[in-house]
Write a protein that holds these residues in place. Structure first.
Motif, PDB file in Angstrom:
ATOM      1  N   SER A  20      42.096  42.602  37.663  1.00 29.68           N
ATOM      2  CA  SER A  20      41.656  41.213  37.784  1.00 29.68           C
ATOM      3  C   SER A  20      40.629  40.968  38.882  1.00 29.68           C
ATOM      4  CB  SER A  20      42.852  40.265  37.993  1.00 29.68           C
ATOM      5  OG  SER A  20      43.804  40.441  36.964  1.00 29.68           O
ATOM      6  N   ARG A  21      40.089  42.038  39.473  1.00 28.26           N
ATOM      7  CA  ARG A  21      39.095  41.890  40.535  1.00 28.26           C
ATOM      8  C   ARG A  21      37.848  42.693  40.201  1.00 28.26           C
ATOM      9  NH1 ARG A  21      41.241  40.028  45.523  1.00 28.26           N
ATOM     10  NH2 ARG A  21      43.503  39.830  45.498  1.00 28.26           N
ATOM     11  N   GLY A  79      38.462  32.202  40.513  1.00 26.85           N
ATOM     12  CA  GLY A  79      39.719  32.702  40.001  1.00 26.85           C
ATOM     13  C   GLY A  79      40.160  31.865  38.814  1.00 26.85           C
ATOM     14  N   GLN A 126      40.377  37.077  39.791  1.00 32.62           N
ATOM     15  CA  GLN A 126      40.359  36.375  41.070  1.00 32.62           C
ATOM     16  C   GLN A 126      39.251  36.929  41.962  1.00 32.62           C
ATOM     17  OE1 GLN A 126      44.085  37.061  43.135  1.00 32.62           O
ATOM     18  NE2 GLN A 126      44.299  39.097  42.229  1.00 32.62           N
ATOM     19  N   ASP A 127      38.793  36.078  42.881  1.00 34.01           N
ATOM     20  CA  ASP A 127      37.802  36.461  43.896  1.00 34.01           C
ATOM     21  C   ASP A 127      36.518  37.026  43.290  1.00 34.01           C
ATOM     22  OD1 ASP A 127      39.557  35.687  45.920  1.00 34.01           O
ATOM     23  OD2 ASP A 127      40.494  37.666  45.988  1.00 34.01           O
ATOM     24  N   HIS A 170      43.779  31.254  36.581  1.00 31.50           N
ATOM     25  CA  HIS A 170      45.208  31.535  36.420  1.00 31.50           C
ATOM     26  C   HIS A 170      45.720  30.668  35.277  1.00 31.50           C
ATOM     27  CE1 HIS A 170      48.995  32.912  38.736  1.00 31.50           C
ATOM     28  NE2 HIS A 170      49.243  32.823  37.444  1.00 31.50           N
ATOM     29  N   PRO A 193      46.977  36.265  37.714  1.00 31.58           N
ATOM     30  CA  PRO A 193      45.728  35.599  37.326  1.00 31.58           C
ATOM     31  C   PRO A 193      44.939  36.433  36.320  1.00 31.58           C
ATOM     32  CG  PRO A 193      45.496  36.592  39.495  1.00 31.58           C
ATOM     33  CD  PRO A 193      46.949  36.741  39.119  1.00 31.58           C
ATOM     34  N   SER A 251      40.220  28.358  40.921  1.00 28.40           N
ATOM     35  CA  SER A 251      39.839  28.488  42.326  1.00 28.40           C
ATOM     36  C   SER A 251      38.375  28.909  42.392  1.00 28.40           C
ATOM     37  CB  SER A 251      40.727  29.518  43.047  1.00 28.40           C
ATOM     38  OG  SER A 251      40.619  30.792  42.441  1.00 28.40           O
TER      39      SER A 251
END
Length: 198
Positions: A195-196, A10, A22-23, A12, A19, A59
């Motif tokens: 964002s995924r 991730g 992410q993930d 941000h 973010p 992350s």
């Protein structure tokens, strides 16, 4: 050979409510073709910057990173105080002969001693592409990098990338909103929405 491997990434940016992405779990192998798709602002360029090591994820974990990455953007981002050749030698000081050959292939060898501030967008994008390839990258990241080229010149740029891959089997990751302008149209496609990965 695995060049990049990451799990649960991730990013941000400080001061932003959402973010950039992410993930994200992603593997990139030697010689692989990959295309990132998604709407503007979905996080495609930010993910490329993490792959290149220009951004550090906030992350997740990166377990494998490439030793060398070449990246070219829609904006060429050349050093304005330098000539064309000096921009190239700045990143590849011992590659003069190879650089000259690539300048000739892309039909800008007559500009080698010109300041880059006088170049057209298409000329500057060709210089940026040569700079990207000159570092003998393990991964090449192209972010709308050839959008300023007419079709005939784009074909020559594609041929240059293809010939360089025969010598150095780098992975290729592309962002292009025009499927007809993909260097590797059969690439594995990864979509990013909200964002995924999707």
């Amino acid at each position: 050979m695995m060049l990049f491997s990451a799990e649960g990434l991730g990013l941000h940016y400080s001061g932003r409510p959402e973010p950039a992405f992410q993930d994200v779990t992603l593997d990139i192998r030697e010689g692989e073709d990959l295309r990132l798709t998604g709407p503007s602002g979905a996080g495609k360029t930010s993910l490329m910057r993490v792959i290149a090591g220009l951004e550090h994820p906030t992350s997740g974990q990166i377990s494998t990173s490439p030793k060398s990455v070449g990246m070219a953007f829609a904006e060429p981002r050349l050093l304005p105080q330098l000539t064309v050749m000096d921009n190239l030698l700045f990143v590849a000081p011992n590659a003069g002969n190879a650089l000259q050959k690539m300048l000739e292939m892309l039909m800008i060898d007559d500009l080698r001693d010109s300041k880059v501030t006088g170049l057209s967008k298409g000329q500057a994008q060709r210089v940026a592409l040569i700079r990207c390839l000159s570092v003998r990258p393990q991964i090449v990241l192209l972010d709308e990098a050839l959008g300023g080229l007419d079709h005939a010149t784009w074909l020559i740029a594609r041929d240059l990338i293809t010939s360089q891959r025969q010598e150095n089997a780098f992975a290729l990751v592309e962002i292009s909103h025009d499927p007809a302008r993909l260097i590797a149209p059969d690439a594995r496609t990864i979509g990013i929405q909200q964002s995924r990965l999707c």
